[in-house]
Structure formats: structure tokens, C-alpha cells
Scaffold this active site. Sequence first.
Site, PDB file in Angstrom:
ATOM      1  N   HIS A 297       9.837 -15.680  24.866  1.00  0.00           N
ATOM      2  CA  HIS A 297      11.105 -15.140  25.361  1.00  0.00           C
ATOM      3  C   HIS A 297      10.987 -14.412  26.688  1.00  0.00           C
ATOM      4  CE1 HIS A 297      13.519 -15.763  21.651  1.00  0.00           C
ATOM      5  NE2 HIS A 297      12.342 -15.655  21.069  1.00  0.00           N
ATOM      6  N   LYS A 482      23.531  -5.007  29.596  1.00  0.00           N
ATOM      7  CA  LYS A 482      22.257  -5.591  29.154  1.00  0.00           C
ATOM      8  C   LYS A 482      21.203  -4.487  29.190  1.00  0.00           C
ATOM      9  CE  LYS A 482      22.783  -8.580  32.597  1.00  0.00           C
ATOM     10  NZ  LYS A 482      22.573  -9.824  31.889  1.00  0.00           N
ATOM     11  N   ARG A 483      19.988  -4.761  28.665  1.00  0.00           N
ATOM     12  CA  ARG A 483      18.921  -3.769  28.774  1.00  0.00           C
ATOM     13  C   ARG A 483      18.745  -3.393  30.243  1.00  0.00           C
ATOM     14  NH1 ARG A 483      13.871  -5.765  28.149  1.00  0.00           N
ATOM     15  NH2 ARG A 483      14.629  -7.904  28.073  1.00  0.00           N
ATOM     16  N   LYS A 488      16.521  -7.193  36.171  1.00  0.00           N
ATOM     17  CA  LYS A 488      17.917  -7.546  35.930  1.00  0.00           C
ATOM     18  C   LYS A 488      18.820  -7.056  37.074  1.00  0.00           C
ATOM     19  CE  LYS A 488      17.321  -7.522  30.900  1.00  0.00           C
ATOM     20  NZ  LYS A 488      17.787  -8.820  30.366  1.00  0.00           N
ATOM     21  N   THR A 590      21.769 -14.147  27.033  1.00  0.00           N
ATOM     22  CA  THR A 590      22.712 -14.625  26.019  1.00  0.00           C
ATOM     23  C   THR A 590      24.054 -13.910  26.213  1.00  0.00           C
ATOM     24  OG1 THR A 590      21.654 -13.042  24.535  1.00  0.00           O
ATOM     25  CG2 THR A 590      21.112 -15.374  24.220  1.00  0.00           C
ATOM     26  N   LYS A 594      28.176 -15.128  25.967  1.00  0.00           N
ATOM     27  CA  LYS A 594      29.275 -14.445  25.268  1.00  0.00           C
ATOM     28  C   LYS A 594      30.471 -14.276  26.215  1.00  0.00           C
ATOM     29  CE  LYS A 594      25.658 -12.262  22.711  1.00  0.00           C
ATOM     30  NZ  LYS A 594      24.633 -11.217  22.762  1.00  0.00           N
TER      31      LYS A 594
HETATM   32  C1  26V Z   1      10.164  -6.482  27.178  1.00  0.00           C
HETATM   33  C2  26V Z   1       9.500  -5.666  28.017  1.00  0.00           C
HETATM   34  C3  26V Z   1       8.896  -4.455  27.478  1.00  0.00           C
HETATM   35  C4  26V Z   1       7.900  -3.857  28.409  1.00  0.00           C
HETATM   36  C5  26V Z   1       8.419  -3.823  29.812  1.00  0.00           C
HETATM   37  C6  26V Z   1       8.728  -5.187  30.329  1.00  0.00           C
HETATM   38  C7  26V Z   1       9.449  -6.002  29.377  1.00  0.00           C
HETATM   39  C8  26V Z   1      10.079  -7.128  29.822  1.00  0.00           C
HETATM   40  C9  26V Z   1      10.754  -7.922  28.964  1.00  0.00           C
HETATM   41  C10 26V Z   1      10.779  -7.616  27.626  1.00  0.00           C
HETATM   42  C11 26V Z   1      11.536  -8.491  26.750  1.00  0.00           C
HETATM   43  C12 26V Z   1      10.793  -9.105  25.655  1.00  0.00           C
HETATM   44  C13 26V Z   1      11.396 -10.302  25.151  1.00  0.00           C
HETATM   45  C14 26V Z   1      12.888 -10.390  25.271  1.00  0.00           C
HETATM   46  O1  26V Z   1      13.645  -9.587  24.764  1.00  0.00           O
HETATM   47  N1  26V Z   1      13.338 -11.434  25.919  1.00  0.00           N
HETATM   48  C15 26V Z   1      14.741 -11.797  26.021  1.00  0.00           C
HETATM   49  O2  26V Z   1      14.984 -12.792  25.053  1.00  0.00           O
HETATM   50  C16 26V Z   1      16.318 -13.254  25.078  1.00  0.00           C
HETATM   51  C17 26V Z   1      16.472 -14.212  23.921  1.00  0.00           C
HETATM   52  O3  26V Z   1      15.700 -15.349  24.132  1.00  0.00           O
HETATM   53  C18 26V Z   1      16.613 -13.890  26.420  1.00  0.00           C
HETATM   54  O4  26V Z   1      17.945 -14.314  26.429  1.00  0.00           O
HETATM   55  C19 26V Z   1      16.362 -12.905  27.542  1.00  0.00           C
HETATM   56  O5  26V Z   1      16.515 -13.544  28.769  1.00  0.00           O
HETATM   57  C20 26V Z   1      14.966 -12.316  27.427  1.00  0.00           C
HETATM   58  O6  26V Z   1      14.775 -11.254  28.338  1.00  0.00           O
END
Ligand code: 26V
Length: 746
Positions: A297, A482-483, A488, A590, A594
Amino acid sequence: MDKTQFTLKLKELDAKNKNVIDLYNEISALAMEFGTDKAEKSARRNAYYLSMEFLIGRSFYNNLMELGLLQETKEILADKGIDINVFEEIEDAALGNGGLGRLAACFLDSAAGLGLPLHGYGIRYKYGLFSQAIQNGFQVELPDDWQRFGDPWSIRREDEKRLIKFADMEVAAVPYDMPVFGKRTNNLRLWQAEGSEEAQKISEYLYPADDTEEGKILRLRQEYFFSAAAVGELVEKHVKNHGTDFNSFPSYNTIQLNDTHPVLAIAELVRILTADYKIGFENALGVAEKTFSYTNHTVMPEALECWNAEIVKKILPDVYSVLIEIHRKQTQDLTNLGCSDKEISEMSLYSSGSFSMANLAVYVGKTVNGVAQLHTEILKNSLFKTAYKYFPDKFENKTNGITQRRWLMLCNNELSALIDGAIGKGWRDNVSELEKLNGCIEQITESFTAVKSQKKKQLFDYIKKCEGVEIPDNFLVYSQVKRLHEYKRQLMTAFAVLEIYYGIKNGTVKNFIPSVFIFGAKSAPGYKRAKAIIKFINEIADKINSDVQTNNLLKVVFVHNYNVSYAEKIVAGTDVSLQVSTAGLEASGTGNMKFMMNGAVTCGTMDGANIEIVEKAGFENNYIFGATVEDIEKLKREGYSPLNYLSKPEHRKAVETLTDGTFSDNGTGCFKDLYNSLTVGASWHGADNYFVLYDLESYVNALLTINRDYNDKKKFAIKQLKNTANSAYFSSDRTIKEYAEQIWKI
Ligand code: 26V
């Protein structure tokens, strides 16, 4: 219990003399009785979704809807003088951070809706994602004690608890089952850690801070805890039903690993088969190879789980031995395939003292998938390039989706009714029928605009209540929710808004249609720059909202404590969806789907699923701007000097508000740090790592073009409706069918 009995019991409820929480628990309990009565036995072959997060949001309305009880309940309560919306004061269960967790929830919803046997396994955190308060513009985190309202949608299964062993302690994993209602009733089983005080900590918090060794160990324990509980249970069931022939295990069980967090499940299965059932190592690994599949992901390196081998050895010595054994076998296999030493090290599950969960999953998993076309291409051509060279058949794409039940039918009853009127109700069961809307868009633009204003009004009322900011009716709504992460680029939106603001004031932006920019985001508690961006946005909002000169033209709100329920209101009341990540970095997104489904146009970069969205809905009906993946690669190759993009005074002015005293960071220095990250680089990366300054100009232009286009209401409504009409592809029903047919074979 049948529907008549449900209705009867509900009518008998002495609702008037109960507080909202009691009423919520009692109605939920009735619905649970109704729903679980008709639950099916498990299927012959089942798929399991192992995920560290399930971001379900509020269950009450959704479950009543899925059970076909929502309308009756609403009416019966209304007869008693109770508005069904009172239950909105019951907060969401936020057992997830963002997209990855919400996707897991959408998948469960779709599988149940389609009658496919897919069950979830995860952790029952005591505290979900923190509740966010804003103090002096800064994010403050408060614990999310979601169980204080009760948990009527879970059933504790004391008799099915399991023991999970670590080198230094034993922990009881107690399952709580949440039925997932739909055409069939599936199960989400969340494990709660019980035992000593140390043991209980394992399921206390979602993402405990892992900047210390202690924090890292806790997270390792969490990941092993739920993976081992799930795998242990599946093996036990298999033995009970089919004996100890494990060659047939993969015929009955298929397990999807949601990102790298549950990947230790692979080692645990091999450990159980070899240690407890004396199966040979190669055979055991063979069973694992046929059982597991892996979804990636993110391509952000810091989010790909790697475990320090010494820690694993200390906490989970038997798992460590299995990992070393798998590594030995991997090296041997790759050598036999003729891989070079460099290639072997790139694919290796163990290198420089740590275990790469991604490499383990790619090596053992029968399939590896990305979550949008572009993302899967990036996996094949860069992140897992070498693995793709040797194992091309493992790789496939599964573009994400969202459930239209929560994200259209539930959150936008008004638009749903409009669609019913235009094309009939068939789309509710067969979402692809939404395409029929393409044939009648011209006829429904006026009613669409009316629905949109109604949804905006509801959203603005809610924002007034929660944030105290008043937004005049019918303002054009741009939203970025979003986060919070630098990739982003909420910061880029902040600069763009400032440029528009200054442009309105000095007359260079003319005939601006009154607009509001809505932001919603939580930052990871330890992520300083993300938190600085929140503060910056709040400072901008304060300044702009209190400027009487521009007040009737421009508003900015940062909604606090953005969550699933807030999202339901925002997606329905938005005109323009802002999806502006640096190309190549948003795996899919996602939220973008929406918004599209609810009739918003996308203003975004060629990234993640945006690309597929505009391909389906038409480029002419969306607003694409900025650098492409190829542009970014070229910039990186040839050298990128962000300062060159500050030569225009309007860009410079916006960016320099970080340091010129326009805004206060309350003496923390966090704005200066943001400024430095753009101009000279910060921590591990060079200046403007996310190409904010490069894309700023085209972004402002896109926002202003949209604003101008909105002058022609009818034409704009057509663009919006084109998005709804072509959104069926982004239903998670489609995604789940693909997983079911192509990966799980269920
Ligand atoms: C987590 C972290 C935590 C440490 C700092 C950097 C960082 C960067 C990204 C993440 C996300 C981890 C995985 C995640 O949530 N991915 C999301 O998954 C969604 C469902 O597939 C997708 O739509 C998003 O684009 C993706 O960011």
C-alpha cells in the site's frame, strides 16, 4: 428473530425514559439478534484478510441499513419523538489511521454484500486513533476511549481464546467477533490481549510511538500477536475438520496480507507446521507459498516494515529460526535461478542485520499486488524491480474501491434518491448500472444542483456546530481531507489559498466566485513538520476568516478530529476534490473515489487512482495539473532547484509568510523549519523533496480555472454528474470480485 419481531420489540422500547447511550445499546442489541439469527455457516473455502487496521467508522446506521432495518427504525423512533440522528453523538470506532484501514472495512462490506466468504482478523485496540483537538492552532492528541459508549456490535468469545507465546511472556488473545452484514454474514475477529499488565499493553494503542527500542518491541509484539492468533486458529480448525494433511490447507484457506504488518504470519505458519506437526521445512514453506498473498500500500520506504534481527531473536526466538531458515532457502533458490549477488541482496528477506517484511512477502506470497495501475507499475519497475524480473507472474494490479453502500447510499440519501428517479433502483444491487446515468445527465442537472446545495447546507450547519465557522449558503466547496503527510502536500494547498487571498485583495484575482477551502487531517503525533502544517493552516484560516474585505468571498476551515463520520458529510457536500500528492507517491487514494461518486470534480495530479478516475470520467470533466512521474524523475536526474520557482512575487509572498512574521508559530520555530525544508532541505532529504514549489503555479491556475468554470452552473453540474455516472468502477464490489476471482478463487 424476524423483522416483525424486531419492529414489535422496538415499538415496545420505553425510549423516552432512556439516555441516548442506553438507547443506542438496546437498539443495536436488537439488531444484532436479528442479524446473527440468520447468519450462515462458514463456506468450504474461506478468504481471510489480516490487517492491523479496520477503520469501520460508525456501525449503527450502516448495520441497520445492511439489515434492511434503517427506515423502520427511523420511523418508529420518530413516532416516539426521537430523531435517529441523535446517535451521531456516539463516536466512531477508529481502529485505523486512514486509507489502508478504511479499505479493509470497505472490502469486508463488499464481500458480505456480494455473498463472498471473506473474514477479517485484526486487533481490538482499547484506544483507537487519537481524538484530535486544536489548541492555539496546534494539534493536541486525546485518547480515543471508544468503548465508553459500550460495544454492542461485538461478541466476546471467551471459549475461543488462544495463548500467544513470547520469549519473556505469555499473552491470552481473546477474540471479539463483529458480524459483517450483507447478502451473507461474515465475521471480523479482533483479538484483545489479556494477562499481565505488560500483556494488556499489546492491544492498548493503535500505533504506539516507535521511536524508542521499547516502542519498536511493542509494535513487533502487536504484529506477531494478531498474526499468530489468526494462523494458530486456522491451523487448529483445519486439523479438526480435515486432519493433519496440510497439503490441503491452501484449498480451504487463502490469506491476504494487508501490507507488511501481518507478514510474520508466514513465519508463524511455517513454525507451527514444522514444530507442532513435524512437517518438513520445505513442505511447510510450500503450504505457506500456496496460502498467502500480499498487498503493498505504499512505496514510502519508511513505511515498509523491517525488523532488527536481534530484537526478533530476543522476543521470538523460534520465529527467528524460521526466518533464518527461509532466508537460507531463498538464497539457495535465487542462486539456482542465476541471480547476481547484488540481485540476491536486493530481494533478500535478511540483510545488514534486519528482516524485510516486504521481501519476505514477495518471496513467499503467491501474488503481490499494488492498489492502482500506476502504483503496480512502480512496484514492478522500481520498488520490487528485481523480484519482478525473476517472478513476473506473481505481480498483478487490483485498483482500490469504496463501498457505495456507506459512501453513497448512506451518506447521500438525497443523491441516491435522485439516481433512483433517473435510472431506477437497480444500481443499488448492481453498481455498474450507475453508468445508465450517462444517458440522462442533461435532464437532471437542476435537481443535482439542488441536492448538492442541500448537502452543502447540511455540511455547513455541521461545521458551524463543530468548528464555529459560518459559511454562507452555496459557496463553492474545495476539500482536502486525508492523513497529514508532506507527500500529500496540504502545504501546497495552503500556499495556493494564500495566493488566491492576496490576489483577491490586490485585485489580480478578479470575479472570484465565493469559495471555501475545507481541510481535515490528523498528523502522526511525532511527525513535527506535519504538525507544523496543521498550525500553519489554522493560522491562515484565522487570518482569512477575520478579514472583512474578503469575508464574503473566501473562507478556510480546518475541521478538527476528522474521521469517517465527518468524511461522510464532507464527501457529499463538496464540489472539488483536492488530490494533489507528488506524482508517484500516493499509492491509490480512496477519498478521491468517494468524492467522485458523490459528484465532485477532481483537481489533482497524475498520481495513484486519480489517473484511472479521469480516464473513466473524462479529462475534460476534471482538472489535472502538475508534474507527472516522468517529469519528477527528470527533475531528480537533472537537478531540481526549488528557489527558481520562487522568482514570481506572488509565490514568494505566499511562501515567505512562513518567516516574515505574517503568522505566529508561537515561538516554536516550526514555521522556519518548514521553510527550510522547502529551501535548503531538512533531516534526510534535499530542498523541497515533494516538489511543492514546482507544482504551485499550475495548482493555483487549476483552482482558478475551476472557479471560473463554476460560473456556468449547468456545465459544471454536467462535469460533476459525469463523475458520478462513471464511478461504478471504483466500487469495492468490483475490486473484491477481482480479488475473489483472480487471487482467492472463492
Ligand atoms: C505510513 C507511514 C508511517 C510512517 C511515515 C511515513 C508513512 C507513509 C505512508 C504510510 C501509509 C502506510 C500504508 C497506507 O496507509 N497506505 C495507503 O493505502 C491506501 C489503501 O490502499 C491507499 O489508497 C493510499 O494511497 C495509501 O497511502
